[in-house]
Scaffold this motif. Sequence first.
Motif, PDB file in Angstrom:
ATOM      1  N   ALA A 118      43.822  46.853  44.391  1.00 42.28           N
ATOM      2  CA  ALA A 118      43.363  45.460  44.487  1.00 42.28           C
ATOM      3  C   ALA A 118      44.559  44.554  44.718  1.00 42.28           C
ATOM      4  O   ALA A 118      44.536  43.694  45.597  1.00 42.28           O
ATOM      5  CB  ALA A 118      42.628  45.062  43.218  1.00 42.28           C
ATOM      6  N   SER A 172      45.849  45.172  48.215  1.00 37.80           N
ATOM      7  CA  SER A 172      44.971  44.609  49.247  1.00 37.80           C
ATOM      8  C   SER A 172      45.128  43.103  49.319  1.00 37.80           C
ATOM      9  O   SER A 172      45.091  42.514  50.390  1.00 37.80           O
ATOM     10  CB  SER A 172      43.505  44.917  48.935  1.00 37.80           C
ATOM     11  OG  SER A 172      43.245  46.270  49.037  1.00 37.80           O
ATOM     12  N   LEU A 173      45.279  42.518  48.171  1.00 37.80           N
ATOM     13  CA  LEU A 173      45.338  41.057  48.101  1.00 37.80           C
ATOM     14  C   LEU A 173      46.436  40.531  49.019  1.00 37.80           C
ATOM     15  O   LEU A 173      46.248  39.550  49.722  1.00 37.80           O
ATOM     16  CB  LEU A 173      45.613  40.626  46.655  1.00 37.80           C
ATOM     17  CG  LEU A 173      45.598  39.133  46.396  1.00 37.80           C
ATOM     18  CD1 LEU A 173      44.292  38.530  46.865  1.00 37.80           C
ATOM     19  CD2 LEU A 173      45.816  38.864  44.927  1.00 37.80           C
ATOM     20  N   GLN A 197      46.100  42.408  52.915  1.00 38.01           N
ATOM     21  CA  GLN A 197      44.853  42.124  53.631  1.00 38.01           C
ATOM     22  C   GLN A 197      44.238  43.385  54.202  1.00 38.01           C
ATOM     23  O   GLN A 197      43.567  43.349  55.226  1.00 38.01           O
ATOM     24  CB  GLN A 197      45.078  41.113  54.759  1.00 38.01           C
ATOM     25  CG  GLN A 197      45.782  39.861  54.319  1.00 38.01           C
ATOM     26  CD  GLN A 197      44.869  38.909  53.567  1.00 38.01           C
ATOM     27  OE1 GLN A 197      43.855  39.328  53.003  1.00 38.01           O
ATOM     28  NE2 GLN A 197      45.218  37.653  53.510  1.00 38.01           N
ATOM     29  N   GLY A 206      35.801  40.953  54.097  1.00 39.03           N
ATOM     30  CA  GLY A 206      37.035  41.731  54.199  1.00 39.03           C
ATOM     31  C   GLY A 206      37.133  42.842  53.179  1.00 39.03           C
ATOM     32  O   GLY A 206      38.214  43.241  52.785  1.00 39.03           O
ATOM     33  N   HIS A 207      35.993  43.348  52.761  1.00 36.07           N
ATOM     34  CA  HIS A 207      36.028  44.462  51.815  1.00 36.07           C
ATOM     35  C   HIS A 207      36.405  45.753  52.501  1.00 36.07           C
ATOM     36  O   HIS A 207      36.742  46.727  51.856  1.00 36.07           O
ATOM     37  CB  HIS A 207      34.662  44.649  51.151  1.00 36.07           C
ATOM     38  CG  HIS A 207      34.268  43.530  50.267  1.00 36.07           C
ATOM     39  ND1 HIS A 207      33.844  42.326  50.754  1.00 36.07           N
ATOM     40  CD2 HIS A 207      34.232  43.414  48.925  1.00 36.07           C
ATOM     41  CE1 HIS A 207      33.561  41.522  49.735  1.00 36.07           C
ATOM     42  NE2 HIS A 207      33.791  42.156  48.616  1.00 36.07           N
ATOM     43  N   ARG A 258      39.588  33.001  56.965  1.00 36.06           N
ATOM     44  CA  ARG A 258      38.572  32.956  55.923  1.00 36.06           C
ATOM     45  C   ARG A 258      38.921  31.888  54.892  1.00 36.06           C
ATOM     46  O   ARG A 258      40.046  31.836  54.419  1.00 36.06           O
ATOM     47  CB  ARG A 258      38.463  34.327  55.272  1.00 36.06           C
ATOM     48  CG  ARG A 258      38.084  35.389  56.278  1.00 36.06           C
ATOM     49  CD  ARG A 258      37.869  36.777  55.728  1.00 36.06           C
ATOM     50  NE  ARG A 258      37.807  36.900  54.281  1.00 36.06           N
ATOM     51  CZ  ARG A 258      36.910  36.347  53.529  1.00 36.06           C
ATOM     52  NH1 ARG A 258      35.974  35.595  54.058  1.00 36.06           N
ATOM     53  NH2 ARG A 258      36.937  36.527  52.246  1.00 36.06           N
ATOM     54  N   ASN A 297      36.947  36.650  47.867  1.00 40.61           N
ATOM     55  CA  ASN A 297      37.771  37.808  48.200  1.00 40.61           C
ATOM     56  C   ASN A 297      37.736  38.802  47.045  1.00 40.61           C
ATOM     57  O   ASN A 297      38.205  38.529  45.953  1.00 40.61           O
ATOM     58  CB  ASN A 297      39.196  37.315  48.445  1.00 40.61           C
ATOM     59  CG  ASN A 297      40.145  38.454  48.719  1.00 40.61           C
ATOM     60  OD1 ASN A 297      40.025  39.519  48.134  1.00 40.61           O
ATOM     61  ND2 ASN A 297      41.088  38.227  49.608  1.00 40.61           N
ATOM     62  N   GLN A 298      37.177  39.965  47.368  1.00 37.70           N
ATOM     63  CA  GLN A 298      36.958  40.937  46.307  1.00 37.70           C
ATOM     64  C   GLN A 298      38.269  41.457  45.720  1.00 37.70           C
ATOM     65  O   GLN A 298      38.361  41.730  44.531  1.00 37.70           O
ATOM     66  CB  GLN A 298      36.127  42.109  46.831  1.00 37.70           C
ATOM     67  CG  GLN A 298      35.807  43.186  45.802  1.00 37.70           C
ATOM     68  CD  GLN A 298      34.992  42.649  44.653  1.00 37.70           C
ATOM     69  OE1 GLN A 298      34.162  41.770  44.818  1.00 37.70           O
ATOM     70  NE2 GLN A 298      35.226  43.171  43.455  1.00 37.70           N
ATOM     71  N   ALA A 299      39.273  41.575  46.555  1.00 35.53           N
ATOM     72  CA  ALA A 299      40.553  42.096  46.072  1.00 35.53           C
ATOM     73  C   ALA A 299      41.116  41.181  44.995  1.00 35.53           C
ATOM     74  O   ALA A 299      41.535  41.630  43.926  1.00 35.53           O
ATOM     75  CB  ALA A 299      41.539  42.248  47.219  1.00 35.53           C
ATOM     76  N   ALA A 300      41.082  39.901  45.285  1.00 38.40           N
ATOM     77  CA  ALA A 300      41.605  38.939  44.322  1.00 38.40           C
ATOM     78  C   ALA A 300      40.794  38.979  43.034  1.00 38.40           C
ATOM     79  O   ALA A 300      41.328  38.960  41.933  1.00 38.40           O
ATOM     80  CB  ALA A 300      41.568  37.540  44.913  1.00 38.40           C
ATOM     81  N   SER A 351      38.940  41.483  41.914  1.00 41.66           N
ATOM     82  CA  SER A 351      39.162  42.744  41.202  1.00 41.66           C
ATOM     83  C   SER A 351      40.462  42.709  40.419  1.00 41.66           C
ATOM     84  O   SER A 351      40.555  43.241  39.322  1.00 41.66           O
ATOM     85  CB  SER A 351      39.236  43.919  42.179  1.00 41.66           C
ATOM     86  OG  SER A 351      38.009  44.126  42.804  1.00 41.66           O
ATOM     87  N   LEU A 352      41.438  42.107  41.053  1.00 47.53           N
ATOM     88  CA  LEU A 352      42.771  42.093  40.439  1.00 47.53           C
ATOM     89  C   LEU A 352      42.699  41.533  39.033  1.00 47.53           C
ATOM     90  O   LEU A 352      43.323  42.051  38.113  1.00 47.53           O
ATOM     91  CB  LEU A 352      43.701  41.250  41.305  1.00 47.53           C
ATOM     92  CG  LEU A 352      45.162  41.213  40.865  1.00 47.53           C
ATOM     93  CD1 LEU A 352      45.716  42.625  40.760  1.00 47.53           C
ATOM     94  CD2 LEU A 352      45.970  40.390  41.846  1.00 47.53           C
ATOM     95  N   THR A 360      35.714  46.714  40.321  1.00 40.93           N
ATOM     96  CA  THR A 360      35.709  46.796  41.780  1.00 40.93           C
ATOM     97  C   THR A 360      34.309  46.695  42.351  1.00 40.93           C
ATOM     98  O   THR A 360      34.133  46.592  43.551  1.00 40.93           O
ATOM     99  CB  THR A 360      36.312  48.128  42.251  1.00 40.93           C
ATOM    100  OG1 THR A 360      35.476  49.188  41.795  1.00 40.93           O
ATOM    101  CG2 THR A 360      37.708  48.300  41.714  1.00 40.93           C
TER     102      THR A 360
END
Lengths: 335, 335
Positions: free
Chosen positions: A54, A57-58, A61, A123-124, B5, B52-55, B57-58, B63
Amino acid sequence: MIRERPTLEAVARRAGVSRATVSRVVNGSTSVAASIREAVNRAVEELGYVPNQAARSLVTQRTESIALILPETANRVFSDDLFFPAIIRGVGGELEAADKQLVLMMAGSAKSHDRVERYAVAGHVDGVMFASMHGADPLPGTLVRLGIPVVCSGRPIGAAAVPYVDVDHFGGVCGAVRHLVTAGRRRIATIAGPQDMVAGIDRLAGYRATLEEAGLAQHVRIGDFTRESGMVAMRKLLDDDPALDAVFVASDMMAHGALTALKDAGRRVPGDVAVIGFDDFEISRYSEPPLTTVRQPIVEMGRTMARQLLGLINDEPHQPDAVVLPTELVIRETA
Amino acid sequence: MIRERPTLEAVARRAGVSRATVSRVVNGSTSVAASIREAVNRAVEELGYVPNQAARSLVTQRTESIALILPETANRVFSDDLFFPAIIRGVGGELEAADKQLVLMMAGSAKSHDRVERYAVAGHVDGVMFASMHGADPLPGTLVRLGIPVVCSGRPIGAAAVPYVDVDHFGGVCGAVRHLVTAGRRRIATIAGPQDMVAGIDRLAGYRATLEEAGLAQHVRIGDFTRESGMVAMRKLLDDDPALDAVFVASDMMAHGALTALKDAGRRVPGDVAVIGFDDFEISRYSEPPLTTVRQPIVEMGRTMARQLLGLINDEPHQPDAVVLPTELVIRETA
DNA sequence: GGCTCTCGCTTAACCGGTTAATCATAGGGG
DNA sequence: CCCCTATGATTAACCGGTTAAGCGAGAGCC
């Protein structure tokens, strides 16, 4: 129980270096002195460090995962069908080799269709693959326009310029039907697939073209690729023309249904009626009698899709817009 | 092409509030004034904001995705098998309803086995499901020990206390074999499944127990659940005892192979030899003759697995360690 | 009126990485 | 001997969210 997962920070402290250096070592940068690299790797090993995707990815990207969209509701996919499993197998193998994750999504209902769009747009995933879809689905085009790498299996209907992988439906069918003609069959019918799918449309086109070329009459019934629909269509065809002596069936599943219907109607195969299917599923080797059919390399399609998509994602040059794989007539006993 | 985005920040600016407030609205917190909520939602709408899923999740350490591990290499899975597709179908439907993503992983080779472990341990998924595995795989136990929610399909072999969902193999087989006994069959053989899988072991145990109870001799051959192996095993059984009058086959695929072998050997089914399979795949309704078999609710297994896992993840209380679903004898024409 | 409490918003810290910019050090050249 | 450069490490900003803590204002109470 839940062991606190070590972070970059922890590794850095243990190795006596900075976070940045650890990051570099972990990502295999060259400009790190061997001794330091050594120390960092040891620390990584000792702590059992695994980077947090995570966090990664953040900033990068990138998610290192890829979606495969199956255009049916979860309840219908896989029911009787051997197509999607084979696609998954091809895609899965290729992605595994590239160390990408496969995210499976069903997109049957309008609601889930929306969900898929949001998911991809959010953007998953780094890219999206569509497995043979119905009608002129706007979603692939939409995603392409948003700059998301997309590949379809099956030439998409409609104007959207989306890269795709498909097989030579038309050529395969022509070969099969010509085989029937050459064998002296004169009353050749067809059970076509759904006319909102390219696979259905193109295969019917191949039948029509070949019969026209041979100057023979056309007898068409439409099915939906299921066994049941094949049975029904076959019965109708026999009603239409009790003297028909061959039938090209646009899918193996429907061909099996047709075989059953023919048997019920007292026709011998291939004595009275020759049958050719399309797909070459495993089960077709074991039907009674074993089915002559047009083989399409489904697993290879999956692989090719995945390779193309990976190419797009890494924007390698020279990505073909379309790949069309060959089909092959497999002659067994029904024709 | 690639539209930037919008971020939380952008939405906040547009709505004239702070990031935190937008976050709250997006996540449906109640303590936001209606007017502000309104404004924020409008801004979200206008900008087409998607979190934003990454952010996310972090910080949340979640997840929203779940792995399904298939214990074969991508090349073998799905080849002839209808089990995994059905599992996927069940799991997929349930996860979709819960708005979780399904990540598919193949874990055949030792290398990929490792990959799976790292992936799960790295926290890329909130939970892991294993589809029927071979032997005493340590991986599920390992993950459980690390505090990762895990559910297996099929009771795991070995000591590890891992929650699982399974079907009543033993009971189902007993019922089937008893059906044969009741029908007057006296020389009842079996084609068993691989003895490193619970499905193989338990089904054989059911056969043995019932025959023992009935005081009949046992004839056992082992297959590997494939059609081919069923054919081979059936031929061997006929060699062993040419006069056998029934066979319980531990999977439908093998049963189809057995049917072929019996036909080749000139036996009539069920006249000379009764056959009962196990699975109740779609194709078994269409075999020649239609197969009597023990139905196991595979899709339901998938659903149940998913539900259990979701329960574990949300740590709801009262999670059963094991769920055993019933099986049912489906009588068609082979027995 | 002043005090406290509640409500609802903002501020700011944090999640765990990546990477551009910066800095220390050793080596080489004049 | 000093300065410059290359090398290799560190510092710090940033990715885009969540959420605890802080704070301002209006309401309730005496």
